[in-house]
Design a protein around this motif. Structure first.
Motif, short mmCIF file in Angstrom:
data_model
loop_
_atom_site.label_atom_id
_atom_site.label_comp_id
_atom_site.label_asym_id
_atom_site.label_seq_id
_atom_site.Cartn_x
_atom_site.Cartn_y
_atom_site.Cartn_z
N TYR A 141 32.20 54.18 10.97
CA TYR A 141 33.02 53.07 10.43
C TYR A 141 33.42 53.30 8.98
CZ TYR A 141 31.85 50.28 14.54
OH TYR A 141 31.73 49.80 15.82
N LEU A 149 34.09 43.77 10.12
CA LEU A 149 32.94 44.23 10.89
C LEU A 149 32.18 43.03 11.44
CD1 LEU A 149 31.63 46.94 8.42
CD2 LEU A 149 32.96 47.30 10.51
N GLN A 153 26.86 44.68 11.48
CA GLN A 153 27.46 45.88 10.89
C GLN A 153 27.60 45.71 9.37
OE1 GLN A 153 30.94 45.82 13.39
NE2 GLN A 153 30.12 47.31 14.84
N TYR B 12 41.42 43.17 18.64
CA TYR B 12 41.66 42.88 17.22
C TYR B 12 42.67 43.89 16.68
CZ TYR B 12 37.45 39.90 16.63
OH TYR B 12 36.51 38.91 16.69
N SER B 13 43.47 43.47 15.73
CA SER B 13 44.41 44.34 15.02
C SER B 13 45.19 45.25 15.95
CB SER B 13 43.68 45.20 13.99
OG SER B 13 42.76 44.45 13.25
N SER B 44 28.87 43.99 19.87
CA SER B 44 29.12 44.04 21.33
C SER B 44 30.15 43.01 21.77
CB SER B 44 27.81 43.83 22.10
OG SER B 44 27.24 42.59 21.77
N GLY B 45 30.48 42.06 20.89
CA GLY B 45 31.54 41.10 21.22
C GLY B 45 31.07 39.66 21.42
N LYS B 46 29.83 39.37 21.08
CA LYS B 46 29.29 38.02 21.32
C LYS B 46 30.04 36.96 20.53
CE LYS B 46 25.25 39.21 19.73
NZ LYS B 46 25.60 40.58 19.30
N GLU B 169 23.52 32.79 16.69
CA GLU B 169 22.32 33.19 15.95
C GLU B 169 21.79 32.09 15.03
OE1 GLU B 169 22.29 37.21 14.56
OE2 GLU B 169 23.89 37.72 15.94
N1 LIG Z 1 38.41 40.51 12.24
C1 LIG Z 1 38.18 41.65 12.90
N2 LIG Z 1 39.09 42.67 12.90
C2 LIG Z 1 38.88 43.83 13.57
N3 LIG Z 1 37.76 44.09 14.29
C3 LIG Z 1 36.82 43.11 14.32
C4 LIG Z 1 36.97 41.86 13.65
N4 LIG Z 1 35.87 41.11 13.87
C5 LIG Z 1 35.07 41.85 14.66
N5 LIG Z 1 35.63 43.06 14.94
C6 LIG Z 1 35.07 44.14 15.77
O1 LIG Z 1 34.95 43.65 17.10
C7 LIG Z 1 33.72 44.04 17.70
C8 LIG Z 1 32.97 42.82 18.20
O2 LIG Z 1 32.60 42.02 17.08
P1 LIG Z 1 31.74 40.69 17.23
O3 LIG Z 1 31.70 40.06 15.88
O4 LIG Z 1 32.23 39.89 18.36
O5 LIG Z 1 30.30 41.30 17.59
P2 LIG Z 1 28.88 40.59 17.80
O6 LIG Z 1 28.40 40.94 19.16
O7 LIG Z 1 28.98 39.16 17.45
O8 LIG Z 1 27.98 41.37 16.74
P3 LIG Z 1 26.78 40.86 15.78
O9 LIG Z 1 25.56 40.78 16.61
O10 LIG Z 1 26.65 41.97 14.78
O11 LIG Z 1 27.19 39.58 15.16
C9 LIG Z 1 32.96 44.85 16.62
O12 LIG Z 1 33.07 46.23 16.89
C10 LIG Z 1 33.66 44.51 15.33
O13 LIG Z 1 33.67 45.61 14.43
#
Ligand SMILES: Nc1ncnc2c1ncn2[C@@H]1O[C@H](COP(=O)(O)OP(=O)(O)OP(=O)(O)O)[C@@H](O)[C@H]1O
Ligand SMILES: Nc1ncnc2c1ncn2[C@@H]1O[C@H](COP(=O)(O)OP(=O)(O)OP(=O)(O)O)[C@@H](O)[C@H]1O
Ligand SMILES: [Mg+2]
Ligand SMILES: [Mg+2]
Lengths: 284, 282
Positions: A141, A149, A153, B12-13, B44-46, B169
């Motif tokens: 990354y 992120l 992350q 995203y993006s 993971s996308g949660k 969380e």
């Molecule tokens: N605003 C954004 N723009 C681009 N990519 C994003 C954005 N927000 C999250 N991501 C990416 O999308 C993916 C899923 O992110 P998400 O926040 O849903 O994960 P998560 O499971 O909630 O993780 P964590 O346990 O760390 O909170 C990740 O790889 C992250 O880097």
């Protein structure tokens, strides 16, 4: 030997003001803490919400100046404004919320920011940045934007940022709060490696009891005071006392304790699955 | 109130160098009154998934139905959806903005145009529930410790009495007793009000203790969906996804390797019963 951290009767008071700016109350967040940490020690700090952990961490990092008492970090008085940068150079800090810590718009620049500020030569900076990002599993990354992120992350990037500064002492305020189980294990392992191999002093603040079993010393705070300290085994042998301070013990310790209460001859202070299994065999 | 996700994708993006396919073909049925745990490695996308459920993020493709209504229909009220589906964000700082704790918690119910008395009752009930002491009522939410901020953010959403309560969380940063107290309260509310609760968590111990159903995300897809027992039986696969089982599961595993006659367990309670049962037989 020069102590890494030396606090004597340390106090910190926050002054709370109402909307008009009048003093509304004084909160004695740190209340007479005396503490010595030797170089190369791995010390964990536990304590209920609002017990003063982050406040102490901010004092060690010279963000908050002691109200009373004194605090020396690597022999430098944190109250001396001329020593501010030296103090921060000795003790790097990973904050509770990584958002407060992210500065640059690209991950690798963010990690490079600290060593750059310390005047590390450019070639070395990039070596350090790469090492640090690899250690926290975020190398892929490196060109991303930290703001995009996921929560966990971001936290890893914040940790890499401090690692790249190679301070003598690292203070981490709940660094694993947003990490998955594997990420938590990795971060704790990385901290122990830094501690073992490079003799970095580690101060770890956490609410996860199982993260502190490898520490040299565990400190328990309650309402701004240190109320228990000792090895993990000494501290976790006192299950009821820990619970009375709103804390807990690792699941394996708790299970052994529950079994003992139910009549099984299990010893106190079991800390790992291996120890549990051994003790269980003795009961057969 | 059931929620159905039908072939939901989110990127995203899109079209940039940082394009991220964060949700991949998600199909889920969330019936009324379930206590669901959502786990998965960081990234993971949660958080992305749950923000779809109250309309904060719009699916790139696929459909979402709330109580049978397509939430992307023109005549569907997103505003109403947000009062029915309450979301506590991963970082409480993203949720706190008022000048005092009480004002912050009041904000949601006030916005729902409830009578003043009802607003006050809900506010104090919620603040009490999360264990914020009286001397902090008029404090600025920004001058609280990390765990205290978290509690205020949770209270703000509880005060809206949502039909679906989503917590991203919620226990990160809470002390162990606070974690148990708040999850106990949420479990009680869930039963009393028969609401749906979705708990996003990195604590395997917590989800094992509280939820009826556990959904596991891995790189944007749903990998497992079952009871905690069923899911944690796959602990080897979970480990390869950055997760783990609760520590007691490994204890039982280790005892079995030594010839103990004990079943799997996911909570301290279960493990204790199993071990005692086997011990009393000797
Ligand atoms: N605003 C954004 N723009 C681009 N990519 C994003 C954005 N927000 C999250 N991501 C990416 O999308 C993916 C899923 O992110 P998400 O926040 O849903 O994960 P998560 O499971 O909630 O993780 P964590 O346990 O760390 O909170 C990740 O790889 C992250 O880097
Ligand atoms: N900026 C501030 N202004 C006023 N009071 C504060 C401020 N920051 C913290 N406090 C108060 O000081 C006390 C100690 O807070 P501190 O952040 O050190 O606790 P902590 O042990 O880190 O808690 P947590 O586990 O919740 O992070 C708390 O009662 C808190 O409300
Ligand atoms: Mg804190
Ligand atoms: Mg998230």
């Amino acid at each position: 030997m020069k102590k890494m951290i030396e606090a004597k009767d340390l106090v910190f008071e926050y002054i709370r003001r109402d909307e008009e700016g009048n003093v509304d109350g004084i909160i004695r967040a740190v209340d007479g803490v005396t503490l010595d940490v030797q170089p190369g020690n791995f010390v964990a700090i536990l304590g209920h919400n609002g017990s003063g952990k982050s406040t102490i961490a901010k004092q060690i990092n010279a963000i908050l100046e002691p109200t009373e008492g004194y605090l020396y970090v690597d022999g430098k008085d944190v109250s001396d404004p001329d020593k501010l940068w030296e103090v921060r150079q000795s003790a790097g800090m990973v904050f509770q919320n990584p958002d407060n810590q992210i500065i640059a718009s690209v991950v690798e620049e963010d990690v490079a920011f600290g060593p750059e500020n310390l005047g590390v030569p450019t070639e070395d900076i990039w070596v350090r940045v790469e090492e640090a990002l690899r250690a926290v599993g975020m190398l892929e990354y490196r060109t991303h934007s930290p703001n995009k992120l996921s929560g966990g992350q971001k936290q890893r990037v914040a940790i890499a940022g401090i690692m790249a500064m190679k301070p003598k002492c690292i203070v981490l305020d709940e660094p694993t709060a947003m990490l998955d189980p594997n990420g938590r294990k990795e971060v704790i392992k990385t901290l122990h490696e830094l501690n073992d191999k490079e003799n970095v002093t580690v101060l770890l603040i956490t609410h996860y009891m199982d993260e502190v079993i490898g520490a040299d010393k565990v400190i328990v705070m309650d309402d701004g005071k240190i109320v228990m300290q000792g090895t993990p085994r000494e501290v976790f042998s006192q299950v009821e006392k820990m619970k009375s301070y709103r804390l807990d013990v690792p699941q394996v310790t708790e299970l052994a304790w529950e079994l003992k209460k139910a009549g099984m001859p299990m010893p106190d202070g079991i800390l790992t699955v291996e120890e549990f299994t051994e003790a269980w065999k003795q009961c057969q | 109130m059931s929620i159905v996700l039908d072939h939901v994708n989110y990127t995203y993006s899109a079209g940039t160098a940082y394009e991220k396919h964060a949700l991949k073909d998600i199909n889920l049925v969330i019936p009324d009154g379930q206590f669901i745990g959502l786990i998965g490695h960081t990234g993971s996308g949660k958080s992305t998934l749950i923000q779809h459920l109250n309309g904060l993020i719009k699916a790139t493709s696929g459909a979402i139905y709330y109580d049978g209504h397509d939430i992307y229909d023109d005549d569907f009220s997103m505003k109403e959806l947000r009062t029915k589906v309450g979301l506590v964000f991963q970082y409480p700082e993203h949720q706190l903005f008022e000048t005092t704790v009480v004002k912050d918690v009041e904000f949601g119910p006030k916005n729902m145009k409830l009578p003043q008395l009802e607003v006050q009752m809900r506010t104090f009930e919620a603040i009490k529930m999360v264990g914020i002491s009286e001397e902090l009522y008029d404090a600025s939410p920004f001058e609280l410790s990390g765990g205290q901020k978290r509690r205020v953010a949770i209270a703000g959403v509880l005060a809206m009495k949502p039909e679906v309560l989503i917590l991203d969380e919620p226990t990160a940063g809470l002390d162990p007793m606070g974690r148990d107290e708040i999850l106990d309260r949420i479990a009680e509310i869930q039963k009393e009000r028969k609401i749906t609760v979705i708990l996003v968590s990195h604590s395997m111990e917590d989800v094992a203790k509280y939820v009826d159903r556990l959904i596991v995300m891995d790189h944007g897809s749903v990998q497992f969906d079952g009871t905690p027992k069923e899911v944690f039986a796959h602990y080897k696969e979970l480990e390869s996804m950055g997760l783990a089982a609760p520590q007691v599961t490994y204890i039982m595993q280790s005892l079995r390797a030594q010839g103990a006659n004990v079943e799997d367990a996911t909570t301290v309670e279960e493990a204790k019963e199993e071990i005692l049962k086997a011990w009393k037989k000797i």
